[in-house]
Write a protein that holds these residues in place. Sequence first.
Motif, PDB file in Angstrom:
ATOM      1  N   CYS A  34       0.924  -1.182   0.022  1.00  0.00           N
ATOM      2  CA  CYS A  34      -0.232  -0.446   0.416  1.00  0.00           C
ATOM      3  C   CYS A  34       0.924   1.272   0.144  1.00  0.00           C
ATOM      4  N   ASP A  35       0.443   2.317  -0.773  1.00  0.00           N
ATOM      5  CA  ASP A  35       1.132   3.989  -0.040  1.00  0.00           C
ATOM      6  C   ASP A  35       2.164   3.687  -0.933  1.00  0.00           C
ATOM      7  N   GLY A  36       2.283   2.605  -1.551  1.00  0.00           N
ATOM      8  CA  GLY A  36       3.566   2.357  -2.938  1.00  0.00           C
ATOM      9  C   GLY A  36       4.885   2.484  -1.964  1.00  0.00           C
ATOM     10  N   ALA A  37       4.952   2.447  -0.405  1.00  0.00           N
ATOM     11  CA  ALA A  37       6.010   1.957  -0.120  1.00  0.00           C
ATOM     12  C   ALA A  37       6.328   0.443   0.279  1.00  0.00           C
ATOM     13  N   THR A  38       7.611   0.339   1.083  1.00  0.00           N
ATOM     14  CA  THR A  38       8.339  -0.987   1.186  1.00  0.00           C
ATOM     15  C   THR A  38       7.489  -1.808   2.092  1.00  0.00           C
ATOM     16  N   THR A  39       7.318  -3.032   1.342  1.00  0.00           N
ATOM     17  CA  THR A  39       6.633  -3.780   2.183  1.00  0.00           C
ATOM     18  C   THR A  39       7.083  -4.807   3.124  1.00  0.00           C
ATOM     19  N   PRO A  40       6.602  -5.627   4.238  1.00  0.00           N
ATOM     20  CA  PRO A  40       7.935  -6.863   4.938  1.00  0.00           C
ATOM     21  C   PRO A  40       7.671  -7.614   4.186  1.00  0.00           C
ATOM     22  N   SER A  41       8.995  -8.269   4.332  1.00  0.00           N
ATOM     23  CA  SER A  41       9.636  -9.226   3.381  1.00  0.00           C
ATOM     24  C   SER A  41       8.583 -10.680   4.528  1.00  0.00           C
ATOM     25  N   SER A  42       8.496 -10.496   5.404  1.00  0.00           N
ATOM     26  CA  SER A  42       7.574 -11.262   5.863  1.00  0.00           C
ATOM     27  C   SER A  42       6.946 -10.655   7.236  1.00  0.00           C
ATOM     28  N   LEU A  43       6.211 -11.460   7.313  1.00  0.00           N
ATOM     29  CA  LEU A  43       5.391 -10.805   8.256  1.00  0.00           C
ATOM     30  C   LEU A  43       4.448 -12.169   8.897  1.00  0.00           C
ATOM     31  N   ARG A  44       5.050 -12.710  10.178  1.00  0.00           N
ATOM     32  CA  ARG A  44       4.511 -13.351  11.213  1.00  0.00           C
ATOM     33  C   ARG A  44       3.514 -13.656  12.207  1.00  0.00           C
ATOM     34  N   MET A  45       2.540 -14.176  12.736  1.00  0.00           N
ATOM     35  CA  MET A  45       1.548 -13.602  13.256  1.00  0.00           C
ATOM     36  C   MET A  45       0.739 -14.568  14.132  1.00  0.00           C
ATOM     37  N   GLU A  46       1.347 -14.523  15.846  1.00  0.00           N
ATOM     38  CA  GLU A  46       0.232 -15.415  16.315  1.00  0.00           C
ATOM     39  C   GLU A  46      -1.497 -15.531  16.393  1.00  0.00           C
ATOM     40  N   CYS A  47      -1.744 -17.104  15.349  1.00  0.00           N
ATOM     41  CA  CYS A  47      -3.281 -16.688  15.433  1.00  0.00           C
ATOM     42  C   CYS A  47      -3.428 -17.703  15.530  1.00  0.00           C
ATOM     43  N   THR A  48      -5.199 -17.920  16.552  1.00  0.00           N
ATOM     44  CA  THR A  48      -5.301 -19.739  16.951  1.00  0.00           C
ATOM     45  C   THR A  48      -6.109 -20.553  15.788  1.00  0.00           C
ATOM     46  N   GLN A  49      -5.879 -19.501  15.019  1.00  0.00           N
ATOM     47  CA  GLN A  49      -6.001 -20.481  13.756  1.00  0.00           C
ATOM     48  C   GLN A  49      -5.924 -19.684  12.335  1.00  0.00           C
ATOM     49  N   PHE A  50      -5.476 -20.485  11.280  1.00  0.00           N
ATOM     50  CA  PHE A  50      -4.737 -19.845  10.110  1.00  0.00           C
ATOM     51  C   PHE A  50      -5.698 -20.676   8.620  1.00  0.00           C
ATOM     52  N   ILE A  51      -7.279 -19.678   8.161  1.00  0.00           N
ATOM     53  CA  ILE A  51      -7.949 -20.384   7.587  1.00  0.00           C
ATOM     54  C   ILE A  51      -7.461 -19.113   6.091  1.00  0.00           C
ATOM     55  N   ARG A  52      -7.446 -19.650   4.646  1.00  0.00           N
ATOM     56  CA  ARG A  52      -7.770 -19.184   3.387  1.00  0.00           C
ATOM     57  C   ARG A  52      -7.057 -18.175   3.972  1.00  0.00           C
ATOM     58  N   GLY A  53      -5.905 -17.931   4.488  1.00  0.00           N
ATOM     59  CA  GLY A  53      -4.719 -16.594   4.573  1.00  0.00           C
ATOM     60  C   GLY A  53      -5.763 -15.002   5.790  1.00  0.00           C
ATOM     61  N   THR A  54      -6.473 -15.937   5.524  1.00  0.00           N
ATOM     62  CA  THR A  54      -6.901 -14.761   6.874  1.00  0.00           C
ATOM     63  C   THR A  54      -6.360 -15.261   8.754  1.00  0.00           C
ATOM     64  N   CYS A  55      -5.581 -14.446   9.283  1.00  0.00           N
ATOM     65  CA  CYS A  55      -5.350 -14.442  10.643  1.00  0.00           C
ATOM     66  C   CYS A  55      -6.686 -15.052  11.552  1.00  0.00           C
ATOM     67  N   ILE A  56      -6.400 -15.724  12.322  1.00  0.00           N
ATOM     68  CA  ILE A  56      -8.452 -16.088  13.449  1.00  0.00           C
ATOM     69  C   ILE A  56      -7.477 -15.925  14.676  1.00  0.00           C
ATOM     70  N   LEU A  57      -8.823 -14.953  15.253  1.00  0.00           N
ATOM     71  CA  LEU A  57      -8.327 -14.125  16.554  1.00  0.00           C
ATOM     72  C   LEU A  57      -9.276 -14.108  18.168  1.00  0.00           C
ATOM     73  N   GLU A  58      -9.176 -14.541  18.747  1.00  0.00           N
ATOM     74  CA  GLU A  58      -9.880 -14.171  19.996  1.00  0.00           C
ATOM     75  C   GLU A  58      -9.968 -13.121  20.987  1.00  0.00           C
ATOM     76  N   LYS A  59     -11.455 -12.621  21.176  1.00  0.00           N
ATOM     77  CA  LYS A  59     -11.379 -10.827  22.265  1.00  0.00           C
ATOM     78  C   LYS A  59     -10.785 -11.809  23.743  1.00  0.00           C
ATOM     79  N   GLY A  60     -10.075 -10.745  23.482  1.00  0.00           N
ATOM     80  CA  GLY A  60      -9.779 -10.507  25.014  1.00  0.00           C
ATOM     81  C   GLY A  60      -8.245 -10.863  24.776  1.00  0.00           C
ATOM     82  N   ASN A  61      -8.161 -11.274  23.580  1.00  0.00           N
ATOM     83  CA  ASN A  61      -6.094 -11.701  23.992  1.00  0.00           C
ATOM     84  C   ASN A  61      -5.329 -11.073  22.842  1.00  0.00           C
ATOM     85  N   THR A  62      -3.702 -11.114  23.377  1.00  0.00           N
ATOM     86  CA  THR A  62      -3.018 -10.460  22.824  1.00  0.00           C
ATOM     87  C   THR A  62      -2.136 -10.898  21.217  1.00  0.00           C
TER      88      THR A  62
END
Length: 157
Positions: A34-62
Amino acid sequence: MAASAPCWLFVALALCLVRSSSSAEVYEIPVRSCDGATTPSSLRMECTQFIRGTCILEKGNTYNLTAEFTPERNLQEVESHAAWKSWVEMPLYGHESQVCNGLYLSCPLRAGQPTSFTYPLHVHEFLMRRRYPVIWRLKDVDTEDTALCFVFSIKIM
C-alpha cells in the motif's frame, strides 16, 4: 475440609486443557502493499487458527505480530499507524503509535539494514465478530512519509 488430591489433579488438568485450546500458533501471513511503500519481506503473527489467508483471533487475547523489512532510507524516528481498512480507515483502539522504544522497534533505522518490527495486538472484548482488513503503516516522524505499509486480514471470533 481439604479437597482430596485426585480432585485438585482434575482441576489442574482441566485448566491446562482450557489454556491449550485457546493457545496461538505463529503463521506466515500474506500481505498486500500500500501507499507505494516498502512491504515486509515477512509477516509472522500469532493466530488461534489460520484459514484461507486470514488470521483468526479471539476476543480478550493479545497476539504478537512481527514484520521483517529493509528500510530504503535512514529514519531517525518512526510512528506506527494501524487501522481497520474499509470505505474509511478507522484507527485501531488502544494502538500505541510510539514504537521507537527498543521493545517494538530499535531506532534509528538504517537504509539497507534488515529490521524487525514487533507489536502486541490486543483484541478488545467490545469488537464485533467479523473479518477485518488491517492496514499498518510506519511513518517517518520528521517528513510523515510512509516507510513501511502493508495490508492483511484478521477475523475476530
